[in-house]
Design an enzyme around this catalytic site. Structure first.
Site, mmCIF file in Angstrom:
data_model
loop_
_atom_site.group_PDB
_atom_site.id
_atom_site.type_symbol
_atom_site.label_atom_id
_atom_site.label_comp_id
_atom_site.label_asym_id
_atom_site.label_seq_id
_atom_site.Cartn_x
_atom_site.Cartn_y
_atom_site.Cartn_z
ATOM 1 N N TRP A 1 0.882 -1.266 0.126
ATOM 2 C CA TRP A 1 -0.180 0.050 0.041
ATOM 3 C C TRP A 1 0.792 1.345 0.086
ATOM 4 O O TRP A 1 0.528 2.322 -0.667
ATOM 5 C CB TRP A 1 -0.967 0.127 1.047
ATOM 6 C CG TRP A 1 -1.965 -0.945 0.979
ATOM 7 C CD1 TRP A 1 -2.258 -2.061 1.995
ATOM 8 C CD2 TRP A 1 -2.990 -1.261 -0.061
ATOM 9 N NE1 TRP A 1 -3.125 -3.011 1.555
ATOM 10 C CE2 TRP A 1 -3.848 -2.702 0.381
ATOM 11 C CE3 TRP A 1 -3.313 -0.739 -1.143
ATOM 12 C CZ2 TRP A 1 -4.706 -3.116 -0.302
ATOM 13 C CZ3 TRP A 1 -4.063 -1.145 -2.020
ATOM 14 C CH2 TRP A 1 -5.058 -2.450 -1.776
ATOM 15 N N LYS B 1 -11.993 -1.659 6.833
ATOM 16 C CA LYS B 1 -10.923 -2.751 7.536
ATOM 17 C C LYS B 1 -11.684 -2.710 8.809
ATOM 18 O O LYS B 1 -11.851 -3.680 9.388
ATOM 19 C CB LYS B 1 -9.469 -1.926 7.476
ATOM 20 C CG LYS B 1 -8.988 -1.944 5.892
ATOM 21 C CD LYS B 1 -8.692 -3.177 5.017
ATOM 22 C CE LYS B 1 -8.816 -3.020 3.737
ATOM 23 N NZ LYS B 1 -7.740 -2.382 3.140
ATOM 24 N N ASP C 1 -1.494 6.796 6.069
ATOM 25 C CA ASP C 1 -2.494 5.887 5.972
ATOM 26 C C ASP C 1 -2.641 4.838 7.091
ATOM 27 O O ASP C 1 -1.859 4.186 7.272
ATOM 28 C CB ASP C 1 -2.171 5.174 4.602
ATOM 29 C CG ASP C 1 -3.356 3.790 4.222
ATOM 30 O OD1 ASP C 1 -4.178 3.588 4.825
ATOM 31 O OD2 ASP C 1 -2.931 3.153 3.140
HETATM 32 C C1 PLP Z 1 -7.187 -1.882 1.902
HETATM 33 C C2 PLP Z 1 -6.028 -0.876 2.188
HETATM 34 C C3 PLP Z 1 -5.982 0.349 1.004
HETATM 35 C C4 PLP Z 1 -7.090 0.324 -0.384
HETATM 36 O O1 PLP Z 1 -8.248 0.524 0.024
HETATM 37 P P1 PLP Z 1 -9.245 0.830 -1.101
HETATM 38 O O2 PLP Z 1 -10.300 1.520 -0.198
HETATM 39 O O3 PLP Z 1 -9.621 -0.600 -1.684
HETATM 40 O O4 PLP Z 1 -8.743 1.626 -1.914
HETATM 41 C C5 PLP Z 1 -5.089 1.039 1.497
HETATM 42 N N1 PLP Z 1 -4.299 1.089 2.580
HETATM 43 C C6 PLP Z 1 -4.271 0.152 3.204
HETATM 44 C C7 PLP Z 1 -3.455 0.250 4.394
HETATM 45 C C8 PLP Z 1 -5.132 -0.931 3.354
HETATM 46 O O5 PLP Z 1 -5.451 -1.798 4.222
#
Ligand code: PLP
Length: 360
Positions: A101, A195, A171
């Site tokens: 990511w 998540k 993030d």
């Molecule tokens: C799942 C995830 C993403 C991507 O998420 P989307 O909503 O599918 O774009 C980005 N960063 C992390 C840390 C993730 O776990």
């Protein structure tokens, strides 16, 4: 009806109480005679939903007054572009590459300027967090970027990097609201909610207000400017209304559980059950350097692909689902987010012990 123990990395398990409440309100939300899905986002009923959601997340995270909370769309991945478009004034940003990511965010930022990888743990399949106490931070970097909890690899920054005075962008998708965090240490924090917080389709951005300006990269679409959404209080266009409603319910659920300090304690207890087992049995082992372990995503392997596959299959048949690891790590991964009850982890460990005994 029978619910499974869902160890998916995302979309992931949500609190059963929240799902039941949403079900009860499906046909008639609070006397409106309609579902939240059917109501105007300009209605007073929805205004109350989004205002309460913002109030509760501010309360949970003790978000300082000089930060704005935005409920946006496009998932976490859209932030990979939105962040450089809005924040890359010098067109330079530094990235710490701790997994897929972070790498994706880094690659996307390259479309807009110079993205520097100032540290990486790619050499050991991202099984650790690099030492970030004295990195070669670029003099003119607009920000330093991290993925705080690495969903795929199961690592977490337990200490934030020394950014040498530069703004930190994080993030936090897979650790969002799993424990308290000091928002004032960040310039911008964001999380896709599927998540640990709600249904896919909503991303929450917490951004320091001096970063919300008209001074964005040329060509930045109106919809991708933080200012557009901040000025309109996340109602510039139709927001992901149902997602915001569920997030709001999860915020209330977290408060009823005692807030993020209590969640942290509960999550640590859950993770310890699994890690203790991994450290003390003869078949399964964790794949991450212990000091950098995540309490949300726990990857593990047996060392035999055949046995891994057998385990995933038998676990699934026994009601422990979505344990297959990411294809780049192999093996298994148990995501044990806020809504995974401690019984789920205890029973998983019992199942693992039984599997070990049967397959020795
Ligand atoms: C799942 C995830 C993403 C991507 O998420 P989307 O909503 O599918 O774009 C980005 N960063 C992390 C840390 C993730 O776990």
């Amino acid at each position: 009806m029978s619910r499974v123990y869902n160890f998916s990395a995302g979309p992931a398990v949500l609190p059963e109480e929240v799902l039941r409440e949403a079900a009860a309100e499906m046909l008639d939300y609070n006397g409106t005679g309609m579902s939240v899905m059917e109501m105007s986002h300009r209605s007073s009923a929805f205004a109350e939903i989004i205002e309460n959601a913002e109030y509760d997340i501010r309360d949970l995270l003790s978000i300082p007054d000089n930060y704005r909370v935005l409920f946006l769309q496009g998932g976490a991945s859209q932030q990979f572009a939105m962040i450089p478009m809005n924040l890359m004034k010098n067109r330079v940003a530094d990235f710490i590459i701790t997994g897929q990511w972070a790498k994706k965010a880094y690659s996307e930022a390259k479309l807009y300027g110079t993205a520097n990888a100032v540290a990486s743990s790619a050499d050991k399949t991202f099984s650790y967090i690099p030492d970030c106490s004295d990195l070669p931070i670029s003099e003119n970097a607009d920000y330093v970027y991290i993925c705080e909890n690495n969903t795929i690899y199961g690592t977490k920054f337990h200490t934030l990097p020394n950014t040498k005075g530069k703004d930190l962008v994080a993030d936090v998708s897979s650790c969002f609201l799993s424990e308290p965090m000091d928002i004032s240490k960040y310039a911008l924090v964001y999380g896709g909610v599927q998540k640990n917080v709600g249904p896919a389709g909503t991303v929450i951005v917490i951004i320091r207000d001096d970063l919300i300006t008209e001074d964005v990269l040329p060509g930045t679409p109106t919809m991708l400017r933080y200012k557009t959404h901040a000025d309109a209080k996340s109602l510039y266009n139709t927001p992901p209304a149902y997602g915001i409603y569920i997030c709001g319910k999860v915020f209330k659920w977290l408060k009823s559980r005692g807030g993020l300090e209590a969640m942290k304690e509960y999550n640590e207890k859950k993770a310890a059950i699994l890690y203790d087992f991994l450290d003390n049995n003869n078949m399964f082992r964790g794949t991450v350097v212990p000091a950098d372990r995540s309490i949300m995503n726990v990857p593990f392997v047996t060392g035999s692909e055949e046995l891994d596959a057998k385990f995933v299959k038998e676990a699934s048949a026994a009601g422990f689902v979505n344990l297959k690891g990411h294809r780049t790590v192999g093996g298994m991964r148990a995501s044990i987010y806020n809504a995974m009850p401690i019984e789920g982890v205890q029973k998983l460990v019992e199942f693992m012990a039984k599997f070990e005994a049967e397959n020795r």
